[in-house]
Motif scaffolding. Structure first.
Motif, mmCIF file in Angstrom:
data_model
loop_
_atom_site.group_PDB
_atom_site.id
_atom_site.type_symbol
_atom_site.label_atom_id
_atom_site.label_comp_id
_atom_site.label_asym_id
_atom_site.label_seq_id
_atom_site.Cartn_x
_atom_site.Cartn_y
_atom_site.Cartn_z
ATOM 1 N N LYS A 143 36.774 12.303 -41.096
ATOM 2 C CA LYS A 143 36.822 10.738 -40.850
ATOM 3 C C LYS A 143 38.224 10.354 -41.254
ATOM 4 N N PHE A 144 38.978 9.453 -40.109
ATOM 5 C CA PHE A 144 40.250 9.060 -40.486
ATOM 6 C C PHE A 144 40.299 7.714 -40.942
ATOM 7 N N ILE A 145 40.719 7.449 -42.113
ATOM 8 C CA ILE A 145 40.898 6.166 -42.631
ATOM 9 C C ILE A 145 42.219 5.737 -42.867
ATOM 10 N N GLY A 146 42.639 4.592 -42.646
ATOM 11 C CA GLY A 146 43.857 3.836 -42.952
ATOM 12 C C GLY A 146 43.620 2.741 -43.980
ATOM 13 N N THR A 147 44.785 2.608 -45.043
ATOM 14 C CA THR A 147 44.509 1.761 -45.871
ATOM 15 C C THR A 147 44.938 0.428 -45.535
ATOM 16 N N ASN A 148 45.959 0.165 -44.768
ATOM 17 C CA ASN A 148 46.216 -1.056 -43.873
ATOM 18 C C ASN A 148 46.993 -0.936 -42.855
ATOM 19 N N ALA A 149 47.241 -1.816 -41.870
ATOM 20 C CA ALA A 149 48.129 -1.716 -40.795
ATOM 21 C C ALA A 149 49.232 -2.421 -41.078
ATOM 22 N N ASP A 150 49.787 -2.867 -41.935
ATOM 23 C CA ASP A 150 51.151 -3.401 -42.139
ATOM 24 C C ASP A 150 52.337 -2.441 -41.951
ATOM 25 N N THR A 151 52.967 -2.794 -40.544
ATOM 26 C CA THR A 151 53.991 -1.905 -40.183
ATOM 27 C C THR A 151 55.350 -1.793 -40.738
ATOM 28 N N ASN A 152 55.343 -3.148 -41.554
ATOM 29 C CA ASN A 152 56.805 -3.268 -42.104
ATOM 30 C C ASN A 152 56.532 -3.964 -43.539
ATOM 31 N N LEU A 153 57.459 -3.518 -44.490
ATOM 32 C CA LEU A 153 57.558 -4.133 -45.808
ATOM 33 C C LEU A 153 58.659 -4.866 -46.178
ATOM 34 N N PRO A 154 58.722 -5.985 -46.534
ATOM 35 C CA PRO A 154 60.017 -6.525 -46.877
ATOM 36 C C PRO A 154 60.668 -6.199 -48.304
ATOM 37 N N ASN A 155 61.813 -5.680 -48.442
ATOM 38 C CA ASN A 155 62.389 -5.580 -49.596
ATOM 39 C C ASN A 155 63.909 -5.947 -49.620
ATOM 40 N N GLU A 156 64.785 -5.720 -50.751
ATOM 41 C CA GLU A 156 66.087 -6.379 -50.702
ATOM 42 C C GLU A 156 67.045 -5.771 -49.542
ATOM 43 N N ARG A 157 66.459 -4.688 -49.078
ATOM 44 C CA ARG A 157 67.482 -4.164 -47.889
ATOM 45 C C ARG A 157 66.871 -4.395 -46.646
ATOM 46 N N GLY A 158 65.747 -5.176 -46.679
ATOM 47 C CA GLY A 158 65.329 -5.779 -45.231
ATOM 48 C C GLY A 158 63.865 -5.083 -44.869
ATOM 49 N N LEU A 159 63.512 -5.078 -43.675
ATOM 50 C CA LEU A 159 62.087 -4.632 -43.205
ATOM 51 C C LEU A 159 62.090 -3.260 -43.171
ATOM 52 N N VAL A 160 61.448 -2.450 -44.160
ATOM 53 C CA VAL A 160 61.296 -1.163 -43.970
ATOM 54 C C VAL A 160 59.809 -0.576 -43.740
ATOM 55 N N PRO A 161 59.581 0.713 -43.399
ATOM 56 C CA PRO A 161 58.598 1.009 -42.982
ATOM 57 C C PRO A 161 57.164 0.781 -43.898
ATOM 58 N N GLY A 162 55.998 0.422 -43.360
ATOM 59 C CA GLY A 162 54.881 0.158 -44.121
ATOM 60 C C GLY A 162 53.780 1.185 -44.004
ATOM 61 N N ALA A 163 52.583 1.063 -44.621
ATOM 62 C CA ALA A 163 51.467 2.118 -44.389
ATOM 63 C C ALA A 163 51.181 2.318 -43.090
ATOM 64 N N GLY A 164 51.050 1.132 -41.995
ATOM 65 C CA GLY A 164 50.886 1.259 -40.745
ATOM 66 C C GLY A 164 51.434 2.240 -39.882
ATOM 67 N N SER A 165 52.866 2.075 -40.240
ATOM 68 C CA SER A 165 54.108 3.119 -39.684
ATOM 69 C C SER A 165 53.670 4.658 -39.909
ATOM 70 N N VAL A 166 53.218 4.814 -41.353
ATOM 71 C CA VAL A 166 52.845 6.157 -41.458
ATOM 72 C C VAL A 166 51.647 6.616 -40.897
ATOM 73 N N ILE A 167 50.586 5.487 -40.832
ATOM 74 C CA ILE A 167 49.245 5.842 -40.302
ATOM 75 C C ILE A 167 49.347 5.990 -38.781
ATOM 76 N N ALA A 168 50.446 5.386 -38.003
ATOM 77 C CA ALA A 168 50.598 5.380 -36.670
ATOM 78 C C ALA A 168 50.999 7.043 -36.195
ATOM 79 N N LEU A 169 51.592 7.601 -37.067
ATOM 80 C CA LEU A 169 52.107 9.018 -36.654
ATOM 81 C C LEU A 169 50.772 9.793 -36.675
ATOM 82 N N VAL A 170 50.018 9.605 -37.603
ATOM 83 C CA VAL A 170 48.687 10.572 -37.629
ATOM 84 C C VAL A 170 47.990 10.033 -36.417
ATOM 85 N N GLU A 171 47.947 8.717 -36.055
ATOM 86 C CA GLU A 171 47.082 8.300 -34.933
ATOM 87 C C GLU A 171 47.490 9.115 -33.571
#
Length: 258
Positions: A143-171
């Motif tokens: 069974k395939f579970i994803g923690t959360n769908a946030d595609t990006n995270l803000p940090n001092e460099r800008g918007l970087v990949p979030g969990a949703g981006s990692v999960i999308a590859l497996v999807e």
């Protein structure tokens, strides 16, 4: 403004903004503590343990709470899969220590070849090999579970990949959609409500992001408070069909009715 018994509260953008303090948020938390209100910080961050989150709040923002006041999407994910089937206790996780520890604490064992579940969250050291193992396990029936769908995270460099981006590859590699746990899904809200021990009409969801925090509350059927200190703007929210129960410029404006 109603006198709520419990508060479910977002962190980044609501209690702090990156590394920047939000003074009104500290005062808000101290009011909750002084009035002995139940509160739980509900965060989509699956990388940190509750102890690490509490330490960060104390060290960097002078907000002192117990790890018991922290509910991460890692904890919600572990609670969710633990409740699915007591006989299924093997998992292949992609994620940081916060997720892995939450699963271990629930009695899960890690298995690469034929686990009951594949759980994918944000992993700062993700590799092709990890994606390969996850994909093959899901193809074998995990069974395939994803923690959360946030595609990006803000940090001092800008918007970087979030969990949703990692999960999308497996999807993409499995041609399957994950079951998502974190905000705005109602699963994390259901588990948070169970942890805080109150009913829906006794709590309110507080956050800065309409698309995650407020929609989580709306989807779960509880009152919501949007504070304009983070992601969402008044112009954006004005276009939404369903409005937050309350909208404030600062948490200092909140009135604790007695």
């Amino acid at each position: 403004m109603r006198d709520y018994k419990g508060y479910l509260i977002d962190l980044d953008g609501t209690i702090y903004k990156g590394k920047i303090k939000i003074p009104a948020a500290k005062r808000f938390v101290e009011q909750l503590q002084a009035r002995k209100k139940d509160f739980l910080f509900v965060t989509n961050n699956s990388t940190k343990s509750p102890e690490e989150v509490a330490t960060n709040l104390a060290t960097n923002f002078d907000i002192h709470v117990s790890p018991e006041n922290i509910y991460t999407t890692a904890l919600a994910t572990a609670d969710y899969v633990a409740d699915l089937d007591e006989k299924k206790r093997t998992v292949y996780p992609i994620g940081e220590l916060g997720l892995k520890q939450a699963l271990l604490d629930k009695g899960f064992r890690f298995e690469e070849y034929q686990p009951d579940y594949v759980i994918v969250g944000l992993d700062y050291d993700v590799t092709y090999h990890k994606f390969e193992l996850a994909t093959l396990a899901i193809k074998r029936g995990a069974k395939f579970i994803g923690t959360n769908a946030d595609t990006n995270l803000p940090n001092e460099r800008g918007l970087v990949p979030g969990a949703g981006s990692v999960i999308a590859l497996v999807e993409c590699s499995t041609q399957q959609k994950a079951t998502y746990i974190g905000k705005p899904e109602p699963i994390i809200m259901e588990k948070a409500l169970k942890k805080i021990g109150l009913s829906k009409d006794e709590v309110i969801m507080v956050g800065d992001n309409y698309m995650t925090d407020i929609k989580a509350g709306i989807n779960f059927g509880i009152d919501t408070l949007l504070v304009y200190t983070g992601v969402s703007t008044k112009e954006q929210v004005a276009k939404m069909d369903v409005k937050p129960t309350y909208e404030l410029d600062s948490l200092d404006e909140w009135s604790f009715d007695e």
